[in-house]
Each structure stands twice: as structure tokens, then as C-alpha cells.
Design a protein around this motif. Structure first.
Motif, PDB file in Angstrom:
ATOM      1  N   LEU A  15     -17.446  -7.012  -0.307  1.00  0.00           N
ATOM      2  CA  LEU A  15     -16.406  -6.289  -1.045  1.00  0.00           C
ATOM      3  C   LEU A  15     -15.762  -5.201  -0.190  1.00  0.00           C
ATOM      4  O   LEU A  15     -14.529  -5.062  -0.172  1.00  0.00           O
ATOM      5  CB  LEU A  15     -16.995  -5.677  -2.323  1.00  0.00           C
ATOM      6  CG  LEU A  15     -17.306  -6.656  -3.449  1.00  0.00           C
ATOM      7  CD1 LEU A  15     -18.018  -5.944  -4.594  1.00  0.00           C
ATOM      8  CD2 LEU A  15     -16.048  -7.336  -3.943  1.00  0.00           C
ATOM      9  N   VAL A  16     -16.576  -4.439   0.534  1.00  0.00           N
ATOM     10  CA  VAL A  16     -16.035  -3.374   1.385  1.00  0.00           C
ATOM     11  C   VAL A  16     -15.150  -3.955   2.477  1.00  0.00           C
ATOM     12  O   VAL A  16     -14.045  -3.454   2.728  1.00  0.00           O
ATOM     13  CB  VAL A  16     -17.182  -2.519   1.976  1.00  0.00           C
ATOM     14  CG1 VAL A  16     -16.677  -1.615   3.082  1.00  0.00           C
ATOM     15  CG2 VAL A  16     -17.856  -1.712   0.890  1.00  0.00           C
ATOM     16  N   ILE A  17     -15.609  -5.011   3.105  1.00  0.00           N
ATOM     17  CA  ILE A  17     -14.822  -5.640   4.177  1.00  0.00           C
ATOM     18  C   ILE A  17     -13.526  -6.220   3.606  1.00  0.00           C
ATOM     19  O   ILE A  17     -12.457  -6.100   4.225  1.00  0.00           O
ATOM     20  CB  ILE A  17     -15.646  -6.719   4.907  1.00  0.00           C
ATOM     21  CG1 ILE A  17     -16.832  -6.090   5.639  1.00  0.00           C
ATOM     22  CG2 ILE A  17     -14.789  -7.534   5.868  1.00  0.00           C
ATOM     23  CD1 ILE A  17     -16.456  -5.097   6.714  1.00  0.00           C
ATOM     24  N   ALA A  18     -13.590  -6.835   2.423  1.00  0.00           N
ATOM     25  CA  ALA A  18     -12.386  -7.401   1.813  1.00  0.00           C
ATOM     26  C   ALA A  18     -11.369  -6.305   1.487  1.00  0.00           C
ATOM     27  O   ALA A  18     -10.172  -6.458   1.775  1.00  0.00           O
ATOM     28  CB  ALA A  18     -12.749  -8.181   0.553  1.00  0.00           C
ATOM     29  N   ILE A  19     -11.833  -5.208   0.905  1.00  0.00           N
ATOM     30  CA  ILE A  19     -10.932  -4.103   0.579  1.00  0.00           C
ATOM     31  C   ILE A  19     -10.340  -3.498   1.846  1.00  0.00           C
ATOM     32  O   ILE A  19      -9.131  -3.240   1.923  1.00  0.00           O
ATOM     33  CB  ILE A  19     -11.665  -3.045  -0.271  1.00  0.00           C
ATOM     34  CG1 ILE A  19     -11.972  -3.619  -1.657  1.00  0.00           C
ATOM     35  CG2 ILE A  19     -10.849  -1.766  -0.389  1.00  0.00           C
ATOM     36  CD1 ILE A  19     -12.921  -2.772  -2.480  1.00  0.00           C
ATOM     37  N   ALA A  20     -11.179  -3.279   2.857  1.00  0.00           N
ATOM     38  CA  ALA A  20     -10.689  -2.721   4.122  1.00  0.00           C
ATOM     39  C   ALA A  20      -9.674  -3.663   4.774  1.00  0.00           C
ATOM     40  O   ALA A  20      -8.665  -3.208   5.327  1.00  0.00           O
ATOM     41  CB  ALA A  20     -11.856  -2.458   5.065  1.00  0.00           C
ATOM     42  N   SER A  21      -9.900  -4.959   4.671  1.00  0.00           N
ATOM     43  CA  SER A  21      -8.966  -5.927   5.251  1.00  0.00           C
ATOM     44  C   SER A  21      -7.627  -5.890   4.529  1.00  0.00           C
ATOM     45  O   SER A  21      -6.570  -5.931   5.164  1.00  0.00           O
ATOM     46  CB  SER A  21      -9.550  -7.342   5.173  1.00  0.00           C
ATOM     47  OG  SER A  21     -10.732  -7.428   5.919  1.00  0.00           O
ATOM     48  N   ILE A  22      -7.664  -5.807   3.203  1.00  0.00           N
ATOM     49  CA  ILE A  22      -6.413  -5.754   2.433  1.00  0.00           C
ATOM     50  C   ILE A  22      -5.625  -4.492   2.779  1.00  0.00           C
ATOM     51  O   ILE A  22      -4.410  -4.548   3.008  1.00  0.00           O
ATOM     52  CB  ILE A  22      -6.716  -5.842   0.924  1.00  0.00           C
ATOM     53  CG1 ILE A  22      -7.222  -7.242   0.575  1.00  0.00           C
ATOM     54  CG2 ILE A  22      -5.479  -5.503   0.097  1.00  0.00           C
ATOM     55  CD1 ILE A  22      -7.784  -7.373  -0.815  1.00  0.00           C
ATOM     56  N   VAL A  23      -6.320  -3.352   2.831  1.00  0.00           N
ATOM     57  CA  VAL A  23      -5.654  -2.098   3.177  1.00  0.00           C
ATOM     58  C   VAL A  23      -5.075  -2.182   4.587  1.00  0.00           C
ATOM     59  O   VAL A  23      -3.945  -1.747   4.832  1.00  0.00           O
ATOM     60  CB  VAL A  23      -6.629  -0.906   3.029  1.00  0.00           C
ATOM     61  CG1 VAL A  23      -6.053   0.365   3.636  1.00  0.00           C
ATOM     62  CG2 VAL A  23      -6.977  -0.685   1.565  1.00  0.00           C
ATOM     63  N   ALA A  24      -5.823  -2.741   5.534  1.00  0.00           N
ATOM     64  CA  ALA A  24      -5.335  -2.858   6.911  1.00  0.00           C
ATOM     65  C   ALA A  24      -4.113  -3.767   6.994  1.00  0.00           C
ATOM     66  O   ALA A  24      -3.149  -3.468   7.711  1.00  0.00           O
ATOM     67  CB  ALA A  24      -6.439  -3.383   7.816  1.00  0.00           C
ATOM     68  N   ALA A  27      -1.156  -1.848   5.432  1.00  0.00           N
ATOM     69  CA  ALA A  27      -0.738  -0.752   6.314  1.00  0.00           C
ATOM     70  C   ALA A  27      -0.040  -1.289   7.564  1.00  0.00           C
ATOM     71  O   ALA A  27       0.976  -0.736   8.000  1.00  0.00           O
ATOM     72  CB  ALA A  27      -1.943   0.099   6.700  1.00  0.00           C
ATOM     73  N   ALA A  28      -0.583  -2.357   8.147  1.00  0.00           N
ATOM     74  CA  ALA A  28       0.006  -2.916   9.370  1.00  0.00           C
ATOM     75  C   ALA A  28       1.362  -3.565   9.105  1.00  0.00           C
ATOM     76  O   ALA A  28       2.220  -3.602   9.987  1.00  0.00           O
ATOM     77  CB  ALA A  28      -0.937  -3.934   9.987  1.00  0.00           C
ATOM     78  N   SER A  29       1.566  -4.073   7.908  1.00  0.00           N
ATOM     79  CA  SER A  29       2.849  -4.711   7.602  1.00  0.00           C
ATOM     80  C   SER A  29       3.882  -3.716   7.087  1.00  0.00           C
ATOM     81  O   SER A  29       4.955  -4.106   6.657  1.00  0.00           O
ATOM     82  CB  SER A  29       2.646  -5.837   6.584  1.00  0.00           C
ATOM     83  OG  SER A  29       2.156  -5.306   5.366  1.00  0.00           O
ATOM     84  N   GLY A  30       3.550  -2.420   7.139  1.00  0.00           N
ATOM     85  CA  GLY A  30       4.508  -1.391   6.753  1.00  0.00           C
ATOM     86  C   GLY A  30       4.501  -1.091   5.267  1.00  0.00           C
ATOM     87  O   GLY A  30       5.453  -0.518   4.751  1.00  0.00           O
ATOM     88  N   GLY A  31       3.492  -1.436   4.580  1.00  0.00           N
ATOM     89  CA  GLY A  31       3.398  -1.186   3.148  1.00  0.00           C
ATOM     90  C   GLY A  31       3.204   0.275   2.808  1.00  0.00           C
ATOM     91  O   GLY A  31       3.540   0.712   1.708  1.00  0.00           O
ATOM     92  N   PHE A  32       2.649   1.042   3.731  1.00  0.00           N
ATOM     93  CA  PHE A  32       2.455   2.484   3.550  1.00  0.00           C
ATOM     94  C   PHE A  32       3.212   3.209   4.658  1.00  0.00           C
ATOM     95  O   PHE A  32       3.170   2.787   5.812  1.00  0.00           O
ATOM     96  CB  PHE A  32       0.975   2.873   3.666  1.00  0.00           C
ATOM     97  CG  PHE A  32       0.056   2.160   2.718  1.00  0.00           C
ATOM     98  CD1 PHE A  32       0.245   2.200   1.347  1.00  0.00           C
ATOM     99  CD2 PHE A  32      -1.038   1.453   3.212  1.00  0.00           C
ATOM    100  CE1 PHE A  32      -0.618   1.557   0.486  1.00  0.00           C
ATOM    101  CE2 PHE A  32      -1.907   0.808   2.351  1.00  0.00           C
ATOM    102  CZ  PHE A  32      -1.698   0.854   0.983  1.00  0.00           C
ATOM    103  N   SER A  33       3.843   4.299   4.311  1.00  0.00           N
ATOM    104  CA  SER A  33       4.472   5.103   5.359  1.00  0.00           C
ATOM    105  C   SER A  33       3.395   6.013   5.964  1.00  0.00           C
ATOM    106  O   SER A  33       2.433   6.380   5.298  1.00  0.00           O
ATOM    107  CB  SER A  33       5.625   5.933   4.794  1.00  0.00           C
ATOM    108  OG  SER A  33       5.127   6.932   3.928  1.00  0.00           O
TER     109      SER A  33
END
Length: 187
Positions: A15-24, A27-33
Motif C-alpha cells: 500500500l505504501v509503495i502504491a501510494i508513493a508511486s501514484i504521488v510520484a 508530481a512528475a507529470s505536472g499534476g502538482f505545482s
């Protein structure tokens, strides 16, 4: 108890790895400024050093869990071979599934007209389920051969192991071709 703990750790780790992967990915695709991320981090902690310490702490925990799973995956367990366990008044009996498969093959090979055999064994509450895959010579009746093989396999396995056989399924894969014989002619 340790297996339950390992499964729980694996669930949490996944679960932690999945959540971290989604956030990464977001973030990498520009979803967060970048400014928004900095504001969230500073509002959440108030201090960059606390964030660094938290990241280092979480990373160490994930590293330790990864090392644990690596150790578990590489460890050779003495109970790794699938087996059928029985309890008697004198103690435990463990019979490998491979042994039961070999007993089934031995019994099935005594049937005339059978050429090539393979066996699979499934263990269930009702007893053993045995699947025999065979090639026949084509000179005998397939239903008769199959029934004879089913009886022989069930009887042999039950007598040898003491485990009830729930079913013996026979799959005739093909008919083998007998090699052509040529008579030599002398002139």
C-alpha cells in the motif's frame, strides 16, 4: 504467527509503495505545482528539517521491510515441497504430492494399451483428485481402458497411502502410431 506478520507487512508495504508511486507519477507529470508542494510541506511541518527526518525515517523503515522480504524470498524452507499430512496415534505422516503422482503413474502404466502418461494430484477436503493424461495405442476401447485405469489408480493410491481418492479423471490426449513393420522379401 510469523507468516501472518509477514503477510501484514507485505500488505502495508504494498500500500505504501502504491501510494508513493501514484504521488510520484502525478508530481512528475505536472499534476502538482512546485510552489503548492512547498506550501503543503511547510504548512504540515513548519520546518524543512522535520520533513527531511521524516523522509529518512520512512526510507529506513521501507529499506528494513525490503531486506526482510528479500530474506524471506531467498530462505529455503524445509517444508517447501507440497505434501499431504496425516496424523496417526504414533505421530505425523507426510507424503509428498510427487510420491502420490508416481504411485498413480505406476498403477496406470499397468493398463494394457497405454503408451505415455502424466499425472497431477489435487488435495481437497473430499480426498485426492487425480488427473491422468495418457496416449493410447488405439487398438483397445478407450472407455474400457479409462475405466480400468481409474479403478487401478484409485485402488493403488488408497492402499499405498491410506488417503481416500475422491476422483480419478482420465484425459486421453492422443492415439500413438505403431511403427510400420516391413517384411523383407528374399528373392
Amino acid at each position: 504467527m510469523i507468516k501472518v506478520l509477514d503477510r501484514l507487512l507485505l500488505l502495508l508495504y504494498s500500500l505504501v509503495i502504491a501510494i508513493a508511486s501514484i504521488v510520484a507519477i502525478v508530481a512528475a507529470s505536472g499534476g502538482f505545482s512546485v510552489e503548492w508542494l512547498q506550501e503543503v510541506v511547510s504548512d504540515f511541518t513548519g520546518d524543512v528539517r522535520v520533513v527531511q527526518a521524516s523522509v529518512i525515517g520512512v526510507s529506513i523503515v521501507l529499506l528494513l521491510v525490503s531486506v526482510r522480504f528479500l530474506f524471506v524470498s531467498l530462505r529455503r524452507d524445509g517444508n517447501s515441497a507440497p505434501s499431504i499430512n496425516q496424523r496417526t496415534e504414533h505421530g505425523d505422516i507426510r507424503i509428498s504430492v510427487e510420491t502420490v503422482e508416481n504411485l498413480a503413474l505406476k498403477a496406470a502404466s499397468r493398463t494394457r494399451g497405454i503408451k505415455d502418461l502424466r499425472a497431477r494430484v489435487r488435495v481437497s477436503e473430499a480426498g485426492l483428485g487425480i488427473l491422468i493424461r495418457a496416449f493410447v495405442d488405439g487398438e483397445s476401447s478407450i472407455p474400457t481402458l479409462s475405466e480400468e485405469m481409474q479403478r487401478a489408480v484409485a485402488q493403488q493410491v488408497e492402499e499405498a497411502t491410506g488417503i481416500p481418492v475422491a476422483e480419478v479423471s482420465v484425459f486421453i490426449a492422443n492415439v500413438t502410431q505403431a511403427p510400420a513393420t516391413f517384411k523383407s522379401r528374399v528373392e
